[in-house]
Write a protein that holds these residues in place. Sequence first.
Motif, short mmCIF file in Angstrom:
data_model
loop_
_atom_site.label_atom_id
_atom_site.label_comp_id
_atom_site.label_asym_id
_atom_site.label_seq_id
_atom_site.Cartn_x
_atom_site.Cartn_y
_atom_site.Cartn_z
N LYS A 1 72.42 68.01 123.17
CA LYS A 1 71.26 67.60 123.95
C LYS A 1 71.66 67.16 125.35
O LYS A 1 70.95 67.43 126.32
N MET A 2 72.80 66.49 125.47
CA MET A 2 73.31 66.12 126.78
C MET A 2 73.71 67.37 127.55
O MET A 2 73.48 67.46 128.76
N ARG B 1 70.02 59.89 129.94
CA ARG B 1 70.73 59.67 128.69
C ARG B 1 71.98 58.84 128.93
O ARG B 1 72.51 58.81 130.04
N CYS B 2 72.44 58.18 127.90
CA CYS B 2 73.68 57.40 127.97
C CYS B 2 74.84 58.36 128.18
O CYS B 2 74.93 59.41 127.54
N LEU B 3 75.74 58.01 129.08
CA LEU B 3 76.88 58.87 129.38
C LEU B 3 77.91 58.88 128.26
O LEU B 3 78.68 59.83 128.14
N VAL B 4 77.93 57.86 127.43
CA VAL B 4 78.92 57.77 126.37
C VAL B 4 78.40 58.39 125.08
O VAL B 4 79.06 59.22 124.47
N THR B 5 77.21 57.98 124.67
CA THR B 5 76.69 58.41 123.37
C THR B 5 75.58 59.43 123.45
O THR B 5 75.18 59.97 122.42
N SER B 6 75.04 59.68 124.63
CA SER B 6 73.92 60.59 124.85
C SER B 6 72.63 60.08 124.22
O SER B 6 71.71 60.84 123.94
N ARG B 7 72.53 58.78 124.01
CA ARG B 7 71.32 58.18 123.44
C ARG B 7 70.23 58.19 124.50
O ARG B 7 70.43 57.76 125.63
N PRO B 8 69.00 58.66 124.15
CA PRO B 8 67.95 58.78 125.16
C PRO B 8 67.14 57.52 125.41
O PRO B 8 66.41 57.45 126.39
N ARG B 9 67.26 56.53 124.54
CA ARG B 9 66.43 55.32 124.69
C ARG B 9 67.29 54.10 124.94
O ARG B 9 68.46 54.07 124.61
N LEU C 1 68.13 52.54 127.83
CA LEU C 1 69.13 52.79 128.86
C LEU C 1 69.14 51.66 129.89
O LEU C 1 68.10 51.22 130.35
N VAL C 2 70.34 51.18 130.22
CA VAL C 2 70.52 50.24 131.32
C VAL C 2 70.82 51.11 132.54
O VAL C 2 71.91 51.67 132.67
N ARG C 3 69.85 51.24 133.42
CA ARG C 3 69.93 52.25 134.47
C ARG C 3 71.04 52.04 135.48
O ARG C 3 71.58 53.00 136.01
N ASP C 4 71.37 50.78 135.76
CA ASP C 4 72.42 50.55 136.77
C ASP C 4 73.75 51.14 136.36
O ASP C 4 74.54 51.55 137.20
N TRP C 5 74.02 51.18 135.06
CA TRP C 5 75.30 51.69 134.57
C TRP C 5 75.15 53.03 133.85
O TRP C 5 76.16 53.60 133.44
N LYS C 6 73.96 53.51 133.64
CA LYS C 6 73.69 54.74 132.91
C LYS C 6 74.28 54.71 131.50
O LYS C 6 74.83 55.68 131.01
N LEU C 7 74.15 53.55 130.86
CA LEU C 7 74.64 53.37 129.50
C LEU C 7 73.52 52.85 128.62
O LEU C 7 72.61 52.17 129.10
N SER C 8 73.60 53.16 127.33
CA SER C 8 72.60 52.61 126.41
C SER C 8 72.87 51.11 126.24
O SER C 8 73.97 50.62 126.48
N ARG C 9 71.86 50.40 125.79
CA ARG C 9 71.98 48.96 125.65
C ARG C 9 73.09 48.58 124.67
O ARG C 9 73.76 47.56 124.83
N ILE C 10 73.32 49.41 123.67
CA ILE C 10 74.33 49.13 122.65
C ILE C 10 75.73 49.23 123.26
O ILE C 10 76.56 48.33 123.10
N VAL C 11 75.99 50.31 123.97
CA VAL C 11 77.30 50.49 124.60
C VAL C 11 77.49 49.46 125.70
O VAL C 11 78.57 48.89 125.85
#
Length: 143
Positions: free
Chosen positions: A46-47, A104-112, A114-124
């Motif tokens: 998907k990514m 999408r999260c750059l590490v996990t490709s999770r679509p929901r 997202l912390v936009r400043d870092w382009k990472l999901s909240r979990i990562v």
Amino acid sequence: MSPSNLSSLLGHLKIAAKCGTLVSSTAGLHTSAALAAFPLRYPNHKMDKDVRIRKVVKANNFHRSNVVAMLRAPNILPKEIIEDAEQQLRDMPLDYHWTRMHPRCLVTSRPRGLVRDWKLSRIVWRAEADYNKFSGVQRAFWE
């Protein structure tokens, strides 16, 4: 399966690995030659699709926005140009529109989440922030 069939199957797999193509076997066994030929560059397909759509949008969005701008001025332009612009817009693929992109999260490709400043999901993001991987980010605490 006889030894001769097995050796011919192994020969097909070696050729497939060298060529980078999937050779179908008569035995119907699943091979990983296709995965070796097309390795993923991103966490999942998907990514990979989202990156492909972003490239298409970047290349074609300017032309699409010009065609849409012609349609927004129906009283100024002649009818022939308006009809031609409508036809061009109908013929364009859907991937030309910027709304097809999804962050999408750059590490996990999770679509929901997202912390936009870092382009990472909240979990990562939380896992990285807990171990001081981001400068200026500190976990909240109360005393």
